[in-house]
Design a protein around this motif. Structure first.
Motif, short mmCIF file in Angstrom:
data_model
loop_
_atom_site.label_atom_id
_atom_site.label_comp_id
_atom_site.label_asym_id
_atom_site.label_seq_id
_atom_site.Cartn_x
_atom_site.Cartn_y
_atom_site.Cartn_z
N VAL A 189 14.15 -21.42 63.30
CA VAL A 189 13.76 -22.55 64.10
C VAL A 189 14.62 -23.48 64.29
CG1 VAL A 189 11.77 -24.25 63.68
CG2 VAL A 189 11.35 -21.83 62.93
N ARG A 190 15.38 -23.92 63.48
CA ARG A 190 16.25 -25.23 63.69
C ARG A 190 17.72 -24.73 63.52
NH1 ARG A 190 15.40 -28.68 66.99
NH2 ARG A 190 17.21 -30.11 66.07
N PRO A 191 18.42 -23.87 64.33
CA PRO A 191 19.86 -23.32 63.94
C PRO A 191 20.78 -24.60 64.03
CG PRO A 191 19.21 -22.68 66.05
CD PRO A 191 18.08 -23.22 65.21
N GLU A 192 20.52 -25.63 64.32
CA GLU A 192 21.59 -26.74 64.28
C GLU A 192 21.45 -27.36 62.86
OE1 GLU A 192 20.50 -29.14 67.67
OE2 GLU A 192 21.63 -28.23 69.16
N ASN A 193 20.63 -27.03 62.00
CA ASN A 193 20.62 -27.84 60.87
C ASN A 193 21.08 -26.72 59.66
OD1 ASN A 193 17.77 -29.20 62.61
ND2 ASN A 193 19.31 -30.61 61.99
N ARG A 194 21.66 -27.50 58.68
CA ARG A 194 21.90 -26.85 57.36
C ARG A 194 20.80 -26.41 56.82
NH1 ARG A 194 26.04 -29.79 54.12
NH2 ARG A 194 25.85 -28.12 52.90
N VAL A 195 20.89 -25.41 55.92
CA VAL A 195 19.65 -25.18 54.87
C VAL A 195 20.51 -24.85 53.66
CG1 VAL A 195 18.05 -23.46 54.43
CG2 VAL A 195 18.61 -23.82 56.69
N CYS A 196 19.85 -25.57 52.53
CA CYS A 196 20.54 -25.63 51.42
C CYS A 196 19.37 -25.29 50.26
CB CYS A 196 21.20 -26.96 51.01
SG CYS A 196 19.93 -28.34 50.63
N ILE A 197 19.79 -24.92 48.86
CA ILE A 197 19.04 -24.36 48.14
C ILE A 197 19.22 -25.35 46.77
CG2 ILE A 197 18.39 -22.75 46.10
CD1 ILE A 197 17.49 -22.01 49.13
N VAL A 198 18.14 -26.02 46.26
CA VAL A 198 18.18 -27.05 45.29
C VAL A 198 17.16 -26.25 44.14
CG1 VAL A 198 17.67 -29.01 44.20
CG2 VAL A 198 18.22 -28.88 46.79
N GLN A 199 18.01 -25.97 42.80
CA GLN A 199 17.43 -25.23 41.88
C GLN A 199 16.55 -26.06 41.08
OE1 GLN A 199 17.67 -21.78 41.22
NE2 GLN A 199 16.19 -22.37 39.97
N LYS A 200 15.42 -25.56 40.69
CA LYS A 200 14.43 -26.28 39.88
C LYS A 200 14.00 -25.46 38.72
CE LYS A 200 14.28 -30.16 42.64
NZ LYS A 200 14.59 -31.64 42.06
N GLN A 201 13.35 -25.95 37.80
CA GLN A 201 12.73 -25.03 36.66
C GLN A 201 11.95 -24.13 37.37
OE1 GLN A 201 11.50 -27.08 33.26
NE2 GLN A 201 11.27 -25.31 32.16
N GLY A 202 12.44 -22.73 37.44
CA GLY A 202 11.44 -21.66 37.67
C GLY A 202 11.67 -21.31 39.07
N CYS A 203 12.11 -22.35 39.96
CA CYS A 203 11.66 -22.29 41.44
C CYS A 203 12.91 -22.85 42.04
CB CYS A 203 10.56 -22.94 42.04
SG CYS A 203 10.75 -24.75 41.87
#
Length: 253
Positions: free
Chosen positions: A112-126
């Motif tokens: 949908v937005r290939p110009e923007n970065r996607v990152c993962i932020v780890q939380k407890q259980g998700c």
């Protein structure tokens, strides 16, 4: 290694809303190669181009199926918050138990937005699958202050057109966020002996009456029978309807 015709064919499959993983399996081309071609050969949004969500002509995106899936995830487990920079962060909560869901969510955002970065932020259980863009509020006009079930949620006409074109992608996103496929059981007396019966069932749970209505309206569109056993749950238990859901959605992974 690959000629330009092969590259364009792979990109055409992605632009239909297919995930990078499914295109990679079909073509035998690595996801890394396909992603690099997206950036170098045929980006879905040319640099500096206006967002289709806020464009005056409301042109439909090439990755319309990916958008509808992402919209379902947003309605269930997503939020948009304004940053100090003036941009907006889209966050989709995905349980660690479903790594396939995390991958599908990241790929939908990239489509949908290939110009923007996607990152993962780890939380407890998700994890929070996160991407920042100034255009998230116009792509998801349901954004607003407070909880979704405390404000009206209604589809814009251009969103309804996309949902009508890709109803199963919306249902898949809603099930992947606020739904599940479970195995229920019951017992019956057969010749005086109790016998256990098991049967699969889909549940969707959301406090917003508007979001539940969007879900059930879409179920009606694709011919799935449903019931509402209590205030917040929608159940699909009829054998034919469960089989239809299994064909297009299936259990989370």
């Amino acid at each position: 290694m690959y000629d330009i015709r092969t590259r364009h064919r792979a990109l055409a499959l992605v632009n239909q809303g297919r995930s990078l993983n499914s295109v990679s399996k079909e073509t035998g081309i690595s996801r890394y190669a396909i992603r690099s071609w997206q950036a170098r050969i045929e980006p879905a949004y040319p640099t500096g181009a206006p967002c289709w969500g806020c464009a005056t002509d409301q042109q439909q995106p090439r990755a319309s199926a990916a958008y509808v899936y992402l919209f379902g995830l947003y309605l269930g487990d997503g939020c948009i918050s304004k940053q100090k920079s003036g941009t907006y962060a889209l966050r989709i909560a995905c349980a660690d138990a479903w790594p396939g869901l995390i991958v599908a969510c990241r790929e939908a955002i990239r489509a949908v937005r290939p110009e923007n970065r996607v990152c993962i932020v780890q939380k407890q259980g998700c994890v929070m699958v996160t991407s920042t863009s100034k255009h998230w509020p116009c792509l998801f006009p349901q954004h607003g202050s407070g909880k979704k079930h405390e404000r009206a949620i209604a589809l814009q006409p251009w969103q309804q057109e996309l949902v009508d074109a890709h109803p199963w992608e919306l249902l898949r996103g809603l099930i992947h966020s606020d739904g599940c496929r479970v195995t229920n059981w019951t017992s019956r007396l057969v010749n005086g002996v109790p016998k256990r019966y098991e049967y699969p069932r889909y549940f969707f749970t959301n406090k917003s009456a508007d979001i539940r209505q969007i879900y059930t309206d879409t179920l009606d569109t694709v011919g799935v029978e449903w019931k509402q056993p209590n205030a917040f749950n929608i159940s699909v238990a009829r054998k034919a309807s469960v089989a239809l859901m299994d064909t297009h959605i299936g259990p989370k992974h």
